[in-house]
Design an enzyme around this catalytic site. Structure first.
Site, short mmCIF file in Angstrom:
data_model
loop_
_atom_site.label_atom_id
_atom_site.label_comp_id
_atom_site.label_asym_id
_atom_site.label_seq_id
_atom_site.Cartn_x
_atom_site.Cartn_y
_atom_site.Cartn_z
N ASP A 64 14.92 -5.99 10.59
CA ASP A 64 13.93 -4.95 10.86
C ASP A 64 13.88 -4.05 9.64
O ASP A 64 14.92 -3.57 9.17
CB ASP A 64 14.34 -4.15 12.10
CG ASP A 64 13.30 -3.12 12.48
OD1 ASP A 64 12.20 -3.52 12.88
OD2 ASP A 64 13.61 -1.92 12.39
N ASN A 72 3.43 2.41 4.87
CA ASN A 72 2.00 2.30 5.18
C ASN A 72 1.31 3.66 5.12
O ASN A 72 0.22 3.78 4.56
CB ASN A 72 1.81 1.72 6.59
CG ASN A 72 1.84 0.21 6.59
OD1 ASN A 72 1.62 -0.43 5.57
ND2 ASN A 72 2.12 -0.36 7.74
N HIS A 77 -1.93 0.38 3.60
CA HIS A 77 -1.60 -0.89 4.25
C HIS A 77 -1.44 -2.04 3.25
O HIS A 77 -0.68 -2.96 3.51
CB HIS A 77 -2.64 -1.23 5.32
CG HIS A 77 -2.53 -0.33 6.50
ND1 HIS A 77 -1.56 -0.48 7.47
CD2 HIS A 77 -3.25 0.77 6.86
CE1 HIS A 77 -1.69 0.46 8.37
NE2 HIS A 77 -2.71 1.24 8.03
N ASP A 81 1.64 -4.53 3.24
CA ASP A 81 1.52 -5.99 3.21
C ASP A 81 2.35 -6.59 2.08
O ASP A 81 2.97 -7.65 2.24
CB ASP A 81 0.05 -6.41 3.05
CG ASP A 81 -0.78 -6.15 4.30
OD1 ASP A 81 -0.19 -5.81 5.36
OD2 ASP A 81 -2.01 -6.30 4.22
N ASP A 107 7.11 -5.35 11.50
CA ASP A 107 8.10 -5.43 10.42
C ASP A 107 9.39 -6.09 10.90
O ASP A 107 10.46 -5.82 10.37
CB ASP A 107 8.36 -4.05 9.84
CG ASP A 107 9.00 -3.09 10.84
OD1 ASP A 107 8.89 -3.34 12.05
OD2 ASP A 107 9.61 -2.09 10.41
#
Length: 182
Positions: A64, A72, A77, A81, A107
Site C-alpha cells: 500500500d 495526486n 493525477h 499515474d 494504490d
C-alpha cells in the site's frame, strides 16, 4: 467441389475464428490493469490460489502506498499515474519470473512469489518501493507499507487467510511509522 463452394463453406468458419480471437484478446485485456499492465484482482486471484496450493514455500505480499492521495492532490493525477506505474514495475521486477503481481485497486498491490529465496529479499523490495519517482522534472517522494505472509505460517494454505495475515502485517508496519515491512 468448386472453389466457390469451398469459399462459401469456409467464410463462416473464418469469421468465427476471427471473432473468437477478438473475444480472447478482450478477456486477456480485462484481466490486466490498463495503467500498470499488472493483473487485476480477478485475474491474479485465480493464479495466486493455484500457486499457493502448489508451492509450500510461497510468500504472499500486500503493498500500500503511503500518502498517495497527497501526490495526486499536490502534483495532479498524471503524477499519481507515474507513481503507480513505477510501483508496479518495481514490484514486478522484484518478484521476477517466480512471482505474479496485481494491482488490486487504487494504490494497493499484491504479489505471490513461489520461491522467495530467488528474490533479493524484503528489505530490497522496501528500498526499491521507497525510491523517489521522477515526473516532469520533479522528484516525487514515494513510500510504501509492505505486509507479507509465508504459506507455511498458515494452518490451511488458503489465499484469503494469507491475504488477511499480510493485511494485518501491513497495517502493523504502518502503525510503526512509514517505510516499514512486516
Amino acid at each position: 467441389m468448386d472453389t466457390q463452394t469451398i469459399a462459401a463453406a469456409g467464410l463462416p468458419a473464418l469469421g468465427w475464428a476471427f471473432h473468437g480471437g477478438l473475444l480472447l484478446r478482450r478477456l486477456a485485456t480485462a484481466r490486466r490493469d490498463p495503467l500498470t499492465g499488472l493483473h487485476t484482482r480477478a485475474g491474479w486471484t485465480a493464479r495466486a490460489e493455484r500457486l499457493l496450493a502448489k508451492h509450500p514455500g510461497a510468500l504472499v505480499l500486500l503493498v500500500d502506498l503511503n500518502d498517495f492521495k497527497a501526490i495526486n492532490d499536490t502534483h495532479g493525477h498524471a503524477a499519481g499515474d507515474t507513481v503507480l506505474t513505477a510501483t508496479a514495475r518495481r514490484l514486478a521486477d522484484w518478484c521476477g519470473r517466480r512471482g505474479v503481481t496485481a494491482r488490486l485497486g487504487g494504490d494497493e498491490f499484491a504479489a505471490i512469489v513461489t520461491d522467495p529465496s530467488h528474490t533479493p529479499g524484503l528489505s530490497a523490495l522496501q528500498a526499491a518501493l521507497d525510491q523517489p519517482v521522477d515526473h516532469n522534472g520533479r522528484s516525487l517522494p514515494v513510500s510504501a507499507s509492505v505486509g507479507h505472509c509465508h504459506r507455511q505460517n498458515l494452518p490451511v494454505p488458503a489465499l484469503t487467510d494469507a491475504l488477511s495475515a499480510a493485511d494485518s502485517a501491513m497495517y502493523a508496519a504502518k502503525g510503526h511509522g512509514r517505510r516499514n515491512t512486516r
